[in-house]
Design a protein around this motif. Structure first.
Motif, PDB file in Angstrom:
ATOM      1  N   SER A  30     -24.709  -8.066   6.860  1.00  0.00           N
ATOM      2  CA  SER A  30     -24.584  -9.136   5.869  1.00  0.00           C
ATOM      3  C   SER A  30     -23.149  -9.642   5.768  1.00  0.00           C
ATOM      4  O   SER A  30     -22.901 -10.697   5.206  1.00  0.00           O
ATOM      5  CB  SER A  30     -25.053  -8.638   4.502  1.00  0.00           C
ATOM      6  N   CYS A  31     -22.203  -8.879   6.309  1.00  0.00           N
ATOM      7  CA  CYS A  31     -20.801  -9.293   6.242  1.00  0.00           C
ATOM      8  C   CYS A  31     -20.458 -10.148   7.450  1.00  0.00           C
ATOM      9  O   CYS A  31     -19.780  -9.710   8.386  1.00  0.00           O
ATOM     10  CB  CYS A  31     -19.895  -8.075   6.145  1.00  0.00           C
ATOM     11  N   THR A  32     -20.958 -11.368   7.435  1.00  0.00           N
ATOM     12  CA  THR A  32     -20.736 -12.283   8.543  1.00  0.00           C
ATOM     13  C   THR A  32     -19.386 -12.977   8.378  1.00  0.00           C
ATOM     14  O   THR A  32     -18.835 -13.047   7.281  1.00  0.00           O
ATOM     15  CB  THR A  32     -21.857 -13.338   8.568  1.00  0.00           C
ATOM     16  N   PRO A  35     -20.030 -19.149   3.947  1.00  0.00           N
ATOM     17  CA  PRO A  35     -20.745 -18.540   2.818  1.00  0.00           C
ATOM     18  C   PRO A  35     -20.223 -17.137   2.484  1.00  0.00           C
ATOM     19  O   PRO A  35     -20.077 -16.785   1.317  1.00  0.00           O
ATOM     20  CB  PRO A  35     -22.205 -18.516   3.287  1.00  0.00           C
ATOM     21  N   HIS A  36     -19.929 -16.335   3.510  1.00  0.00           N
ATOM     22  CA  HIS A  36     -19.440 -14.996   3.198  1.00  0.00           C
ATOM     23  C   HIS A  36     -17.982 -15.012   2.728  1.00  0.00           C
ATOM     24  O   HIS A  36     -17.563 -14.121   1.990  1.00  0.00           O
ATOM     25  CB  HIS A  36     -19.627 -14.018   4.356  1.00  0.00           C
ATOM     26  N   TYR A  37     -17.236 -16.028   3.139  1.00  0.00           N
ATOM     27  CA  TYR A  37     -15.881 -16.139   2.584  1.00  0.00           C
ATOM     28  C   TYR A  37     -15.959 -16.390   1.076  1.00  0.00           C
ATOM     29  O   TYR A  37     -15.187 -15.836   0.301  1.00  0.00           O
ATOM     30  CB  TYR A  37     -15.065 -17.225   3.310  1.00  0.00           C
ATOM     31  N   GLY A  50     -13.441  -2.139   7.505  1.00  0.00           N
ATOM     32  CA  GLY A  50     -14.634  -2.697   6.868  1.00  0.00           C
ATOM     33  C   GLY A  50     -14.322  -3.922   6.036  1.00  0.00           C
ATOM     34  O   GLY A  50     -13.200  -4.109   5.571  1.00  0.00           O
ATOM     35  N   CYS A  51     -15.342  -4.746   5.849  1.00  0.00           N
ATOM     36  CA  CYS A  51     -15.187  -5.934   4.996  1.00  0.00           C
ATOM     37  C   CYS A  51     -14.903  -5.477   3.567  1.00  0.00           C
ATOM     38  O   CYS A  51     -15.598  -4.606   3.037  1.00  0.00           O
ATOM     39  CB  CYS A  51     -16.463  -6.775   5.044  1.00  0.00           C
ATOM     40  N   PRO A  52     -13.879  -6.045   2.936  1.00  0.00           N
ATOM     41  CA  PRO A  52     -13.479  -5.533   1.623  1.00  0.00           C
ATOM     42  C   PRO A  52     -14.269  -6.085   0.435  1.00  0.00           C
ATOM     43  O   PRO A  52     -13.912  -5.801  -0.694  1.00  0.00           O
ATOM     44  CB  PRO A  52     -12.002  -5.960   1.533  1.00  0.00           C
ATOM     45  N   HIS A  53     -15.381  -6.831   0.670  1.00  0.00           N
ATOM     46  CA  HIS A  53     -15.962  -7.507  -0.492  1.00  0.00           C
ATOM     47  C   HIS A  53     -16.489  -6.542  -1.555  1.00  0.00           C
ATOM     48  O   HIS A  53     -16.320  -6.783  -2.749  1.00  0.00           O
ATOM     49  CB  HIS A  53     -16.981  -8.592  -0.070  1.00  0.00           C
ATOM     50  N   GLU A  54     -17.093  -5.424  -1.116  1.00  0.00           N
ATOM     51  CA  GLU A  54     -17.630  -4.486  -2.116  1.00  0.00           C
ATOM     52  C   GLU A  54     -16.510  -3.784  -2.878  1.00  0.00           C
ATOM     53  O   GLU A  54     -16.578  -3.620  -4.100  1.00  0.00           O
ATOM     54  CB  GLU A  54     -18.560  -3.481  -1.442  1.00  0.00           C
TER      55      GLU A  54
HETATM   56 ZN   LIG Z   1     -18.536  -8.442   3.195  1.00  0.00          ZN
END
Ligand SMILES: [Zn+2]
Ligand SMILES: [Zn+2]
Length: 214
Positions: A3-5, A9-11, A157-161
């Protein structure tokens, strides 16, 4: 995480996560404070991609610092589109720093006094610079407070979480606009998309330059 594309949208998800985590968008003009999020963009390849991301961030009220090159192989900051890009970035509320090529860090009136080296080597990466802040100096850089999307890969890893949870005391988040603006699940595919868009742009530029395209 599928899901971390790397797309717009993911930005937006990243920016929303930062807001959810209570972060404040900060510029490189003060000591990092708890809750600061330094959005940094190194513009390596495309001013058009930078402007697309800058418009999105302006909508999201997420000001960033764009580091632009004066010695780029890929774009010309001194040409009219380059001058217009600097003007537009500032009009949108962003800051503009120098994405410098070692050993030249020559700042002029286009830039805030802040420098990010392009593809730096370890011996000078963190060294202080006369008359400017270095974004990789110990003041702004700590391994656990830094994330980068280099070559479409998050090393930690993607830092969004983690942003949404407020895990970072503060964070310097380096992203490259091309990676997010152009489609592709690998860097190779993303570059294919960028080159297709640039082919169209080049045709328009040829017409504007009064080249006979009949
Ligand atoms: Zn992410
Ligand atoms: Zn770079």
């Amino acid at each position: 995480m599928s899901s971390c594309t790397f797309d717009l949208p993911h930005y937006r998800v990243l920016l929303d996560a930062a807001k959810e985590g209570g972060y404040a968008f900060a510029f490189f003009d003060h000591e990092p404070r708890p809750g600061d999020l330094f959005l940094r963009h190194d513009v390596d390849l495309s001013l058009e991609a930078a402007l697309t991301l800058a418009e999105l961030e302006s909508e999201e009220e997420a000001p960033a610092t764009y580091f632009l090159m004066t010695q780029s192989t890929f774009y010309n900051l001194a040409a009219p589109p380059g001058e217009a890009a600097v003007e537009r970035l500032r009009a949108l509320g962003h800051r503009v720093g120098l994405h410098a090529v070692w050993p030249r860090a020559e700042l002029d009136e286009r830039f805030d006094p802040v420098v990010a080296w392009h593809n730096p080597d370890p011996p000078y990466m963190s060294e202080s610079i006369d008359g400017a802040d270095n974004v990789m100096s110990p003041r702004f850089f700590a391994r656990d407070r830094y994330r980068s999307d280099s070559n479409q890969h998050w090393r930690s890893g993607c830092p969004h979480e983690a942003l949404a949870r407020g895990d970072f005391e503060w964070l310097q988040l380096l992203t490259h606009p091309e990676i997010w603006v152009y489609d592709g699940t690998t860097m190779r595919q993303t570059m294919e998309s960028m080159l297709a868009a640039e082919r169209e742009l080049r045709w328009r530029q040829l017409a504007e330059d009064r080249i006979d395209l009949s």
